[in-house]
Write a protein that holds these residues in place. Structure first.
Motif, PDB file in Angstrom:
ATOM      1  N   PRO B  33       0.838  -1.199   0.000  1.00  9.18           N
ATOM      2  CA  PRO B  33       0.000   0.000   0.000  1.00  9.18           C
ATOM      3  C   PRO B  33       0.872   1.248   0.000  1.00  9.18           C
ATOM      4  O   PRO B  33       1.970   1.263   0.562  1.00  9.18           O
ATOM      5  CB  PRO B  33      -0.790  -0.127   1.299  1.00  9.18           C
ATOM      6  CG  PRO B  33       0.026  -1.014   2.147  1.00  9.18           C
ATOM      7  CD  PRO B  33       0.695  -1.964   1.231  1.00  9.18           C
ATOM      8  N   GLY B  34       0.389   2.282  -0.639  1.00  9.42           N
ATOM      9  CA  GLY B  34       1.132   3.536  -0.640  1.00  9.42           C
ATOM     10  C   GLY B  34       1.307   4.036  -2.052  1.00  9.42           C
ATOM     11  O   GLY B  34       0.898   3.408  -3.016  1.00  9.42           O
ATOM     12  N   GLY B  35       1.925   5.183  -2.150  1.00 12.03           N
ATOM     13  CA  GLY B  35       2.117   5.795  -3.450  1.00 12.03           C
ATOM     14  C   GLY B  35       2.377   7.263  -3.284  1.00 12.03           C
ATOM     15  O   GLY B  35       2.687   7.722  -2.181  1.00 12.03           O
TER      16      GLY B  35
ATOM     17  N   ALA D  42      -9.604   2.078  10.271  1.00 15.55           N
ATOM     18  CA  ALA D  42      -9.675   0.673  10.705  1.00 15.55           C
ATOM     19  C   ALA D  42     -10.711  -0.087   9.893  1.00 15.55           C
ATOM     20  O   ALA D  42     -10.511  -1.245   9.506  1.00 15.55           O
ATOM     21  CB  ALA D  42     -10.007   0.609  12.195  1.00 15.55           C
ATOM     22  N   LEU D  43     -11.842   0.593   9.613  1.00 17.21           N
ATOM     23  CA  LEU D  43     -12.899  -0.062   8.833  1.00 17.21           C
ATOM     24  C   LEU D  43     -12.419  -0.377   7.421  1.00 17.21           C
ATOM     25  O   LEU D  43     -12.703  -1.447   6.877  1.00 17.21           O
ATOM     26  CB  LEU D  43     -14.109   0.857   8.787  1.00 17.21           C
ATOM     27  CG  LEU D  43     -15.436   0.218   8.435  1.00 17.21           C
ATOM     28  CD1 LEU D  43     -15.766  -0.829   9.460  1.00 17.21           C
ATOM     29  CD2 LEU D  43     -16.510   1.253   8.394  1.00 17.21           C
ATOM     30  N   PHE D  44     -11.661   0.540   6.820  1.00 16.85           N
ATOM     31  CA  PHE D  44     -11.139   0.275   5.477  1.00 16.85           C
ATOM     32  C   PHE D  44     -10.198  -0.929   5.497  1.00 16.85           C
ATOM     33  O   PHE D  44     -10.182  -1.726   4.556  1.00 16.85           O
ATOM     34  CB  PHE D  44     -10.393   1.494   4.940  1.00 16.85           C
ATOM     35  CG  PHE D  44     -11.293   2.645   4.593  1.00 16.85           C
ATOM     36  CD1 PHE D  44     -12.517   2.434   4.013  1.00 16.85           C
ATOM     37  CD2 PHE D  44     -10.890   3.945   4.843  1.00 16.85           C
ATOM     38  CE1 PHE D  44     -13.341   3.482   3.698  1.00 16.85           C
ATOM     39  CE2 PHE D  44     -11.707   5.000   4.526  1.00 16.85           C
ATOM     40  CZ  PHE D  44     -12.932   4.770   3.958  1.00 16.85           C
ATOM     41  N   VAL D  45      -9.418  -1.049   6.572  1.00 13.30           N
ATOM     42  CA  VAL D  45      -8.527  -2.207   6.664  1.00 13.30           C
ATOM     43  C   VAL D  45      -9.346  -3.490   6.722  1.00 13.30           C
ATOM     44  O   VAL D  45      -9.046  -4.478   6.045  1.00 13.30           O
ATOM     45  CB  VAL D  45      -7.614  -2.094   7.889  1.00 13.30           C
ATOM     46  CG1 VAL D  45      -6.822  -3.368   8.075  1.00 13.30           C
ATOM     47  CG2 VAL D  45      -6.669  -0.953   7.718  1.00 13.30           C
ATOM     48  N   VAL D  46     -10.418  -3.463   7.518  1.00 16.64           N
ATOM     49  CA  VAL D  46     -11.254  -4.657   7.624  1.00 16.64           C
ATOM     50  C   VAL D  46     -11.833  -5.013   6.260  1.00 16.64           C
ATOM     51  O   VAL D  46     -11.961  -6.184   5.910  1.00 16.64           O
ATOM     52  CB  VAL D  46     -12.371  -4.428   8.655  1.00 16.64           C
ATOM     53  CG1 VAL D  46     -13.280  -5.635   8.726  1.00 16.64           C
ATOM     54  CG2 VAL D  46     -11.768  -4.186  10.009  1.00 16.64           C
ATOM     55  N   MET D  47     -12.165  -3.986   5.478  1.00 17.90           N
ATOM     56  CA  MET D  47     -12.758  -4.246   4.161  1.00 17.90           C
ATOM     57  C   MET D  47     -11.709  -4.454   3.083  1.00 17.90           C
ATOM     58  O   MET D  47     -12.044  -4.456   1.904  1.00 17.90           O
ATOM     59  CB  MET D  47     -13.649  -3.082   3.758  1.00 17.90           C
ATOM     60  CG  MET D  47     -14.875  -2.984   4.602  1.00 17.90           C
ATOM     61  SD  MET D  47     -15.883  -1.661   4.018  1.00 17.90           S
ATOM     62  CE  MET D  47     -17.418  -2.082   4.792  1.00 17.90           C
ATOM     63  N   ASP D  48     -10.443  -4.582   3.465  1.00 14.72           N
ATOM     64  CA  ASP D  48      -9.371  -4.916   2.532  1.00 14.72           C
ATOM     65  C   ASP D  48      -8.973  -3.784   1.602  1.00 14.72           C
ATOM     66  O   ASP D  48      -8.241  -4.006   0.642  1.00 14.72           O
ATOM     67  CB  ASP D  48      -9.727  -6.118   1.662  1.00 14.72           C
ATOM     68  CG  ASP D  48      -9.211  -7.388   2.290  1.00 14.72           C
ATOM     69  OD1 ASP D  48      -8.553  -7.265   3.320  1.00 14.72           O
ATOM     70  OD2 ASP D  48      -9.451  -8.463   1.759  1.00 14.72           O
ATOM     71  N   ALA D  49      -9.455  -2.577   1.851  1.00 16.80           N
ATOM     72  CA  ALA D  49      -9.067  -1.451   0.995  1.00 16.80           C
ATOM     73  C   ALA D  49      -7.859  -0.773   1.634  1.00 16.80           C
ATOM     74  O   ALA D  49      -7.954   0.300   2.209  1.00 16.80           O
ATOM     75  CB  ALA D  49     -10.215  -0.468   0.838  1.00 16.80           C
ATOM     76  N   VAL D  50      -6.707  -1.425   1.530  1.00 19.35           N
ATOM     77  CA  VAL D  50      -5.565  -0.955   2.312  1.00 19.35           C
ATOM     78  C   VAL D  50      -5.042   0.371   1.791  1.00 19.35           C
ATOM     79  O   VAL D  50      -4.613   1.225   2.557  1.00 19.35           O
ATOM     80  CB  VAL D  50      -4.458  -2.017   2.310  1.00 19.35           C
ATOM     81  CG1 VAL D  50      -3.386  -1.635   3.280  1.00 19.35           C
ATOM     82  CG2 VAL D  50      -5.013  -3.345   2.682  1.00 19.35           C
ATOM     83  N   ASP D  51      -5.091   0.561   0.476  1.00 17.34           N
ATOM     84  CA  ASP D  51      -4.580   1.832  -0.049  1.00 17.34           C
ATOM     85  C   ASP D  51      -5.438   2.996   0.424  1.00 17.34           C
ATOM     86  O   ASP D  51      -4.925   4.055   0.785  1.00 17.34           O
ATOM     87  CB  ASP D  51      -4.531   1.789  -1.569  1.00 17.34           C
ATOM     88  CG  ASP D  51      -3.280   1.101  -2.062  1.00 17.34           C
ATOM     89  OD1 ASP D  51      -3.280  -0.142  -2.083  1.00 17.34           O
ATOM     90  OD2 ASP D  51      -2.317   1.793  -2.395  1.00 17.34           O
ATOM     91  N   VAL D  52      -6.747   2.790   0.427  1.00 12.37           N
ATOM     92  CA  VAL D  52      -7.643   3.846   0.915  1.00 12.37           C
ATOM     93  C   VAL D  52      -7.372   4.109   2.387  1.00 12.37           C
ATOM     94  O   VAL D  52      -7.300   5.253   2.834  1.00 12.37           O
ATOM     95  CB  VAL D  52      -9.109   3.434   0.693  1.00 12.37           C
ATOM     96  CG1 VAL D  52     -10.023   4.555   1.090  1.00 12.37           C
ATOM     97  CG2 VAL D  52      -9.328   3.049  -0.727  1.00 12.37           C
ATOM     98  N   ALA D  53      -7.216   3.013   3.145  1.00 14.35           N
ATOM     99  CA  ALA D  53      -6.940   3.177   4.570  1.00 14.35           C
ATOM    100  C   ALA D  53      -5.647   3.936   4.782  1.00 14.35           C
ATOM    101  O   ALA D  53      -5.536   4.761   5.691  1.00 14.35           O
ATOM    102  CB  ALA D  53      -6.866   1.810   5.240  1.00 14.35           C
TER     103      ALA D  53
END
Lengths: 94, 141, 116, 236
Positions: B33-35, D42-53
């Motif tokens: 993740p990142g960028g 934390a919610l984004f991490v749970v939903m697998d959207a790690v870049d958004v998180a």
């Protein structure tokens, strides 16, 4: 085991949130945000282990590194009434 | 903030780590993740931390407002310039395949250039907005 | 054999970390003023977070013994997370207490209250 | 277990959101917004959207609290009590919310494989990015390569945001001539706004802010460090 850790962290998050809701002074709320930050770091780490993909710890690193900037901004805000100054400046003649 | 030794020393120790971590986020964005955006924000956060602890006057001496404004524009120019370079090399706009002999290498170079542009823009914009807010004293009592 | 020991150690650390975390949080809820609450908050930051991260590190060591080489990076990151938490949490506690003092908040004392 | 974490985080998020609305102390609201940002990351991490998180973490922890506090330093930190209950806005909000909730009944189920969003270009990106782009993170390859035009537009939008904020807020260098105390006068280079304001206080009761506003973002005169106006601390 990580299930227990997750539940424990979530429960203490809820308690801290109660403190943030009650918080008689703003400092209680700032402190609540601070503790919440630490708990989010731990929750993210534990969730990584829980779902068996512990590679997401970069996120925890971000929080561990820069979550205190907000608190320092709070200190500046209250001690100097402004974010830019380094000493208290009285208001000009106006 | 001359009497806050704890803050000054702690900040001095931490800022290099934050900057290093921002670089890690920037160049590790291909693998995790990142960028560019995240790295730019983290860079700006480190700089804002410096400005908060050591005063915005010192921060302006490090990086005057003009330079910050220029950063915001230069990043967009890097991004668009990458597109024009690919056009000049015979591809279409932002088609990175032509940047190197091997298409996948070209993609790598293109993505690095583009993310660099995003980083510079986001850093400039965040710091410029911070300057705009923090440098403006309230006029009415 | 050593994996079992590490597993039990990680159990113990995580449970201990949870204990400190929950106790510290209850302290945050129940103690009378900001400064005492900050003390409780510091406990969650140091002992709670530290023991939890220690337990997770034991788990990664077990994973490495099972041949998961990617767990090395996880271990390194856990160490870094702990180190940075150890740096930033006292700084922010200091800043917060300082802000509270500067704004004129009086620390709570037990002198003139008998019930508390 | 993940569903439980999801629900718990969402409940905490809802409590925080309602509290932010009900707080009149804007400073406390800023702090609750910090908690909101942490929870949503934390919610984004749970939903697998790690870049958004990751974005949420960087912006929420590093910048947004500082910027909101900067705003509060300008506008004061108590929200005014509304004079009468806002009936019409409540009605509008309720109707809009009702329509939106009704609309969700037509939406495809969350995370289902047959959803339209998984049908068109997404499978291609997921399968081919491995050998088109040859970097492991598909999010990066989509953002920078497949959808490079979109990202270019977003970068331009960020730049435009800076221009807008600077036009509204920044105090660039003083213009050459300002209206001070009812008469136009030429400003020596290097004069700060505070000096001008002090002069204006001696003159008529014109508020010294005449020099502000113009000038904008154009650099050019040596006065640009007077954005801060703190050098020397001459008010002491």
């Amino acid at each position: 085991m990580f299930v227990a850790a997750t539940i424990g962290i979530l429960a203490s998050m809820a308690i801290v949130l109660v403190r943030a809701l009650l918080g008689p002074t703003v400092y209680d709320r700032v402190m609540a945000v601070n503790i919440f930050g630490t708990k989010t770091v731990l929750l993210i780490a534990v969730l990584g282990f829980l779902t068996d993909r512990p590679e997401f710890l970069d996120l925890a690193l971000v929080y561990a590194l820069i979550n205190f900037i907000g608190t320092i901004a709070v200190l500046k805000f209250f001690a100097f009434g402004d974010l830019g100054l380094t000493r208290r400046v009285e208001r000009g003649p106006e | 903030m001359d009497d806050l030794v704890v803050l000054r020393v702690g900040t001095k120790i931490l800022i290099p780590f934050i900057l290093l971590f921002a670089l890690y986020v920037q160049f590790h964005g291909d693998y995790g993740p990142g960028g560019g955006f995240q790295a730019g924000v983290i860079f700006a956060a480190a700089y804002v931390l410096y400005a908060l602890v050591f005063g915005i006057g010192n921060a302006l001496r490090v990086m005057p407002a003009k330079v910050v404004y220029a950063c915001g524009a230069v990043g967009v120019m890097i991004f668009v310039g990458t597109g024009f370079v690919t056009m000049g090399l015979g591809g279409v706009f932002l088609d990175y395949n032509v940047l190197a002999h091997e298409p996948s290498h070209g993609q790598h170079y293109g993505i690095i250039a583009v993310e660099l542009g995003v980083l510079v823009t986001v850093f400039g914009v965040m710091v410029a907005i911070f300057y705009a807010f923090a440098g403006r004293r309230r006029l009415d009592p | 054999m050593i994996e079992t020991v590490l597993d039990y150690a990680s159990w113990a650390s995580i449970l201990g970390g949870l204990f400190f975390m929950v106790v510290g949080t209850i302290g945050v809820l129940r103690l009378p003023d900001v400064f005492t609450r900050l003390h409780a908050a510091g406990m969650t930051d140091t002992m709670g977070a530290g023991l939890l991260i220690l337990g997770m590190s034991f788990q990664t060591v077990v994973g490495i013994m099972h041949g998961e080489t990617s767990y090395w990076s996880v271990l390194i990151r856990l160490v870094f997370v702990y180190a940075f938490l150890m740096f930033t949490s006292p700084i922010s506690t200091h800043a917060l207490a300082r802000a509270a003092i500067v704004s004129g908040l009086e620390p709570w004392t037990n002198d003139h209250e008998d019930d508390a | 277990m993940i569903e439980f974490v999801d629900v718990a985080l969402l409940v905490l998020l809802a409590i925080t959101g309602v509290t932010i609305i009900r707080l009149r102390n804007l400073f406390a609201a800023v702090m609750m917004a910090g908690i909101y940002s942490l929870l949503s990351a934390a919610l984004f991490v749970v939903m697998d959207a790690v870049d958004v998180a990751f974005t949420e973490a960087a912006v929420g922890a590093g910048i947004s609290t500082v910027l909101m506090l900067g705003t509060l330093a300008l506008v004061g930190h108590q929200e005014k009590k509304p004079r009468r209950p806002a009936i019409v806005p409540l009605f509008v909000v309720l109707v809009t919310g009702g329509i939106l909730v009704y609309g969700t009944s037509q939406m495809p189920p969350f995370g289902h494989a047959d959803n339209p969003i998984h049908q068109h270009v997404a499978p291609y990106y997921l399968e081919e990015s491995e050998h088109d782009i040859e970097i492991p993170n598909v999010v990066t390859s989509v953002l920078s390569s497949y959808r490079g035009y979109d990202t270019m537009g977003e970068t331009a939008v960020v730049f435009t945001a800076m221009v807008g904020v600077l036009l509204l807020l920044a105090r660039g260098p003083l213009p050459r001539r300002v209206l001070l105390g009812g008469e136009w006068r030429t400003v020596r280079p290097g004069t700060t706004r505070e000096e001008l304001r002090a002069e204006a206080a001696h003159a008529l009761d014109a508020d010294g802010s005449d020099g502000d506003g113009s000038g904008g973002t154009t650099p050019g005169s040596p006065g640009s460090e007077d954005i801060v106006g703190e050098q020397g601390g001459k008010h002491g």
